[in-house]
Design a protein around this motif. Sequence first.
Motif, PDB file in Angstrom:
ATOM      1  N   ARG A   1      -7.407 -94.300-190.661  1.00 50.71           N
ATOM      2  CA  ARG A   1      -7.125 -93.797-192.009  1.00 50.71           C
ATOM      3  C   ARG A   1      -7.906 -92.521-192.279  1.00 50.71           C
ATOM      4  N   LEU A   2      -9.164 -92.507-191.813  1.00 47.14           N
ATOM      5  CA  LEU A   2      -9.971 -91.304-192.010  1.00 47.14           C
ATOM      6  C   LEU A   2      -9.410 -90.142-191.197  1.00 47.14           C
ATOM      7  N   LEU A   3      -8.860 -90.467-190.012  1.00 45.12           N
ATOM      8  CA  LEU A   3      -8.328 -89.394-189.167  1.00 45.12           C
ATOM      9  C   LEU A   3      -7.157 -88.698-189.828  1.00 45.12           C
ATOM     10  N   GLN A   4      -6.324 -89.454-190.567  1.00 40.35           N
ATOM     11  CA  GLN A   4      -5.096 -88.847-191.050  1.00 40.35           C
ATOM     12  C   GLN A   4      -5.176 -88.475-192.521  1.00 40.35           C
TER      13      GLN A   4
ATOM     14  N   GLY B   1      -1.937 -82.409-189.706  1.00 42.17           N
ATOM     15  CA  GLY B   1      -0.859 -81.829-188.908  1.00 42.17           C
ATOM     16  C   GLY B   1      -0.308 -82.887-187.982  1.00 42.17           C
ATOM     17  N   ALA B   2       0.478 -82.448-187.007  1.00 43.26           N
ATOM     18  CA  ALA B   2       1.121 -83.415-186.125  1.00 43.26           C
ATOM     19  C   ALA B   2       0.097 -84.181-185.305  1.00 43.26           C
ATOM     20  N   LEU B   3      -0.942 -83.486-184.833  1.00 36.71           N
ATOM     21  CA  LEU B   3      -1.925 -84.131-183.950  1.00 36.71           C
ATOM     22  C   LEU B   3      -2.670 -85.237-184.672  1.00 36.71           C
ATOM     23  N   ARG B   4      -3.244 -84.886-185.838  1.00 33.86           N
ATOM     24  CA  ARG B   4      -4.023 -85.896-186.556  1.00 33.86           C
ATOM     25  C   ARG B   4      -3.131 -86.997-187.094  1.00 33.86           C
ATOM     26  N   LEU B   5      -1.911 -86.629-187.482  1.00 30.98           N
ATOM     27  CA  LEU B   5      -0.987 -87.635-188.019  1.00 30.98           C
ATOM     28  C   LEU B   5      -0.659 -88.665-186.947  1.00 30.98           C
ATOM     29  N   LEU B   6      -0.311 -88.178-185.766  1.00 26.54           N
ATOM     30  CA  LEU B   6       0.066 -89.104-184.693  1.00 26.54           C
ATOM     31  C   LEU B   6      -1.116 -89.974-184.296  1.00 26.54           C
TER      32      LEU B   6
ATOM     33  N   ALA C   1      -4.289 -88.912-177.898  1.00 29.20           N
ATOM     34  CA  ALA C   1      -4.978 -90.054-177.307  1.00 29.20           C
ATOM     35  C   ALA C   1      -6.474 -89.788-177.202  1.00 29.20           C
ATOM     36  N   ALA C   2      -6.823 -88.558-176.785  1.00 22.94           N
ATOM     37  CA  ALA C   2      -8.240 -88.225-176.658  1.00 22.94           C
ATOM     38  C   ALA C   2      -8.913 -88.246-178.021  1.00 22.94           C
ATOM     39  N   LEU C   3      -8.195 -87.760-179.028  1.00 19.53           N
ATOM     40  CA  LEU C   3      -8.764 -87.754-180.380  1.00 19.53           C
ATOM     41  C   LEU C   3      -9.025 -89.178-180.857  1.00 19.53           C
ATOM     42  N   ARG C   4      -8.094 -90.079-180.563  1.00 24.30           N
ATOM     43  CA  ARG C   4      -8.301 -91.489-180.918  1.00 24.30           C
ATOM     44  C   ARG C   4      -9.552 -92.036-180.252  1.00 24.30           C
ATOM     45  N   ALA C   5      -9.680 -91.765-178.949  1.00 22.26           N
ATOM     46  CA  ALA C   5     -10.824 -92.303-178.219  1.00 22.26           C
ATOM     47  C   ALA C   5     -12.129 -91.751-178.772  1.00 22.26           C
ATOM     48  N   VAL C   6     -12.128 -90.441-179.059  1.00 24.20           N
ATOM     49  CA  VAL C   6     -13.353 -89.822-179.569  1.00 24.20           C
ATOM     50  C   VAL C   6     -13.707 -90.401-180.938  1.00 24.20           C
TER      51      VAL C   6
ATOM     52  N   VAL D   1       9.446 -92.690-184.963  1.00 24.89           N
ATOM     53  CA  VAL D   1       8.064 -93.095-184.705  1.00 24.89           C
ATOM     54  C   VAL D   1       7.711 -94.152-185.740  1.00 24.89           C
ATOM     55  N   PRO D   2       7.430 -95.385-185.337  1.00 27.96           N
ATOM     56  CA  PRO D   2       7.327 -96.451-186.330  1.00 27.96           C
ATOM     57  C   PRO D   2       6.085 -96.342-187.205  1.00 27.96           C
ATOM     58  N   GLU D   3       5.114 -95.545-186.773  1.00 30.06           N
ATOM     59  CA  GLU D   3       3.889 -95.475-187.562  1.00 30.06           C
ATOM     60  C   GLU D   3       4.012 -94.512-188.731  1.00 30.06           C
ATOM     61  N   LEU D   4       4.904 -93.553-188.610  1.00 33.07           N
ATOM     62  CA  LEU D   4       5.034 -92.551-189.663  1.00 33.07           C
ATOM     63  C   LEU D   4       6.089 -92.997-190.653  1.00 33.07           C
ATOM     64  N   ASN D   5       5.957 -92.550-191.892  1.00 31.88           N
ATOM     65  CA  ASN D   5       6.997 -92.916-192.842  1.00 31.88           C
ATOM     66  C   ASN D   5       8.173 -91.950-192.699  1.00 31.88           C
ATOM     67  N   VAL D   6       9.157 -92.120-193.556  1.00 32.37           N
ATOM     68  CA  VAL D   6      10.438 -91.463-193.296  1.00 32.37           C
ATOM     69  C   VAL D   6      10.317 -89.945-193.354  1.00 32.37           C
TER      70      VAL D   6
END
Lengths: 469, 246
Positions: A337-340, A345-350, A441-446, B100-105
């Motif tokens: 939750r803190l990450l996003q 952007g796309a990286l932090r969101l994913l 993935a690396a961001l998640r691990a870090v 992507v199931p984690e993101l909303n619409v």
Amino acid sequence: MLALRLTRAARPAVQLRRLLVAAAAAGTGFLLLSCLGYALKHPQAAGSAALRLSWCAGPLAATVYLALAVARTDPATRPRTGMSAVGLGPARLMAVSALTTALSCTLGSMLALLVFLHLRGDLSGLPFDGAAADFLAAGLPLPAPAVLTLLAVLPATATTTVAVALRPKDPRPLRREPRRFGRFGATGGASARESFGAYGRFGARSGGRTGRNTAAVGQAGSPAAEGALPAAGDPPAAGGRVPGAAAVPERDGTSPAPDGTTAADSPAPDAAPAGTRPGTAPAGLPWGIALVTAGLAVQAYAGRPVPVPAPAVLLGWLLTGTGLVLAAPGLTHLCGRLLQTSRPGALRLLSGRVLMTEAARIGRPLGVVCAVASTGYALTALDDGSSRTFGPLSALAALVVAGCTVATLLTVAVEARQCRADTTAALLRLGATATLLRGAAALRAVALLVLFGPLTVAVAALSALPQAG
Amino acid sequence: MEAPPDNDVLWARSLHFTHRDGSPGLTGISLGVREGEILAVSGPRGSGKTTLLRCLSGLVPVRSGEVWFNSAPVHTLGPMARERLRRDRFGWIDPEPVLVPELNVWENAALPLMLRGAGRRRSKAAALEWLERLDIGDKARSRPRALRHAERQRVAIARALAPGPTVLFADEPTAPLHRADRTHVLRTLTSAARSHGITVVLATHDPDTAALADRTVALLDGRRVHTVQLPDTPDTEGRAACSLSV
């Protein structure tokens, strides 16, 4: 036979994971056998031998945990499309995976027996022949039933656990409704409208309970609505499934599935542990924090310079470890939750959203690793003060526990990646670069490391503080 | 072979493709896609529609033959350049709406724009606009799992349309839907493409769907044919004349 055939034709990574299980089983089996050796050597010290045997519960639990994680990840036991038609349904796959687990655990136990006999000096002709003869009660005859019982404990436990954990579950949720009383107090569902007398006619006197009435009518009147309910209106049901494969099983209520097999058997074996809705945080965080603080408090009260771990200290460690395991999914969710937050952007969101969704899956083994690491840290901090040193058996036990927990964490990460494989493929089709996915993935691990590393060190330092000072 | 007209945005010459296991995919297909048109690629299952779309969009490298996009060769590009081309110029709609199931619409719909490096605010505005246009603006904040299948497919269409691609590849976008949903999805897709001048290559096995397109290219067994006329199956097959000794 089928299990053997499937076991033989697996990829090297899968075989490596199974070999890890076998190695862990070998370590645990050797620990159990050396307890037997101690008991044979000192028949008068039964209490001490029982204490040693009870310390083997840690490595045993860690090995079973690893075996379960490996069985969940095993591609040979994953439901495949069309396999249900040839008789390889979920129940059969459960049997296959249990058999595979039994196979690797038995292999490990046999290895442990060989090493044990070799170190005792019963098998000759190799280096280190009889190196630990005095330690493992050489010269005394080995009771075969005891050896067999001890060696069978781990395969039996692991196989049972895997079979129970991977048993085919009904994908439909168990619908919990408050118990209602039917007409005139008779038990039963009040799905039909009250149609007796003036109360039922023209909807009279139903003003106060319109919501309930309409719900009941909707349920009874249209089977289509009932069928669509799990798909559309019941998020907790969907939470237990694999997030990546969620598109497949949810289709059954709304549209014709192309082949009925995938919808029926895909969610069963790899349901996320303790699945919750991805939007909501796992519920264990307050309990975990409470248990951690209680454990630290117990250790602080027991804080005398004691030569051996007193039961209170042990209880404190147990409470702290349980609290860490309980709190870890919530902390992982918080991390995501803190990450996003704040305009990602796309990286932090994913990376953040994936972490939030996988919190229940990843968090539990991460908490176990944290608990083990903090206990180990506290133990080494304590051990510097006293003169007692680690024996080879303690080192082996520590190695088995630490290795198993870390291997479990990595295996669960592999499982999460497998479950998200089709989403990843869709992202690649969409034009996401592989660099971006790797970066996420690396961001998640870090992020996990940044949150959990200091936490582990802090808990360990706090729990070592009273005994040291 | 006729020379390609100047307004062809995408054309292919004698495409050959063989799958990795050696089974034949395409055997010598030539076609041109004009700018702004909706081209239906029709044919029965297994006739190579998806393979043709994958070759045209650069998802897989062709074995021999040429693919040109805007007078630039696609068949000679490396994997990285093809990926960049796909991200910047092409859109893709799967038969299954893989969100992507984690993101909303709306985040799902804005994801391609974000992947291109557009700002969050701009991406969100474009995604919400397209979701509104496709009648799912009221569900922009819910998760994909809370949506029905047709709604998810519309989200996938919005995701493909939001970055404004030059060519949109739709691989049987309506295959798993009922007819009412199918009509709705197709109508929104075609009207959006026409109003924005987006070229659409639409693979379908349904003649009703192909009727919405400007032109139809028929495929059969990896070849381009002009009429798909399979011989009628005789009535007696499988019933009276069932004999293993034939």
